[in-house]
Design an enzyme around this catalytic site. Structure first.
Site, PDB file in Angstrom:
ATOM      1  N   HIS A  34     -12.626  14.482   1.031  1.00  0.00           N
ATOM      2  CA  HIS A  34     -13.372  13.195   0.263  1.00  0.00           C
ATOM      3  C   HIS A  34     -12.642  12.245  -0.307  1.00  0.00           C
ATOM      4  CE1 HIS A  34     -11.399  16.071  -2.734  1.00  0.00           C
ATOM      5  NE2 HIS A  34     -11.586  14.830  -3.425  1.00  0.00           N
ATOM      6  N   HIS A 115      -8.202   7.114  -1.017  1.00  0.00           N
ATOM      7  CA  HIS A 115      -7.527   7.906  -0.150  1.00  0.00           C
ATOM      8  C   HIS A 115      -8.235   9.115  -0.086  1.00  0.00           C
ATOM      9  CE1 HIS A 115      -6.315   9.493  -4.045  1.00  0.00           C
ATOM     10  NE2 HIS A 115      -6.141  10.711  -3.392  1.00  0.00           N
TER      11      HIS A 115
END
Length: 173
Positions: A34, A115
């Site tokens: 995620h 990220h």
């Protein structure tokens, strides 16, 4: 209860991330790959009811957008986290900042760096070896993001979806 707000990438990108996470990420079994828009926070049921209304409103203010992941990077020396770096876009920063404004709990611990974590809790030697080889990977992936998710943490430590918010005025209920 502990909550967080994330974007789950497509299966293709999740499969790429998981090919490394299962070896290098101690949270592999707790949450799928995620991109965190708002890190974990505590809230009551009443607060979440209010927050979901606000999140619905925020989702309506953003159209689906492009997400580009383009290399492997690291947060070393701050911590030994290795990640797939996402391109900073106006939409990602806007969503992150809107979520910060929706909470009255001060400044975040870290600056926002979009990220997808692929390795964490590595020793210095492990980090050096793994990052040394992974940073050579040629990664250039693009996809369209059309939703974000409010998650909550179970007693087991696993995270699960509480509610999903589709981006764009046309996607509102």
């Amino acid at each position: 209860m502990k909550f967080g707000i994330v974007i789950f990438p497509t299966k293709k990108l999740q499969d790429l991330a998981n090919s490394y996470r299962k070896r290098y990420d101690t949270h592999y079994a707790l949450i799928p790959p995620h991109l965190t828009l708002r890190s974990g926070f505590e809230a009551t049921e009443e607060q979440i009811t209010e927050l979901t209304k606000k999140l619905e409103e925020i989702a309506g203010n953003y159209e689906p957008f492009r997400l580009r992941v383009y290399r492997v990077s690291s947060f070393h020396p701050v911590n030994n986290v290795i990640y797939l770096k996402a391109e900073v876009t106006e939409q990602l920063e806007g969503l992150h900042n809107e979520f910060l404004k929706s909470f009255d709990d001060g400044q975040p611990e870290y600056a926002f760096v979009p990220h997808i974590t692929i390795g964490q809790n590595l020793s210095d030697a492990e980090h050096s070896d793994v990052y040394g080889s992974l940073k050579m990977l040629d990664i250039d992936h693009e996809e369209t993001v059309d939703r974000f998710h409010l998650l909550y943490q179970l007693e087991s430590g696993q995270w699960t979806v509480y509610e999903t918010f589709r981006l764009g005025k046309d996607n509102q209920n």
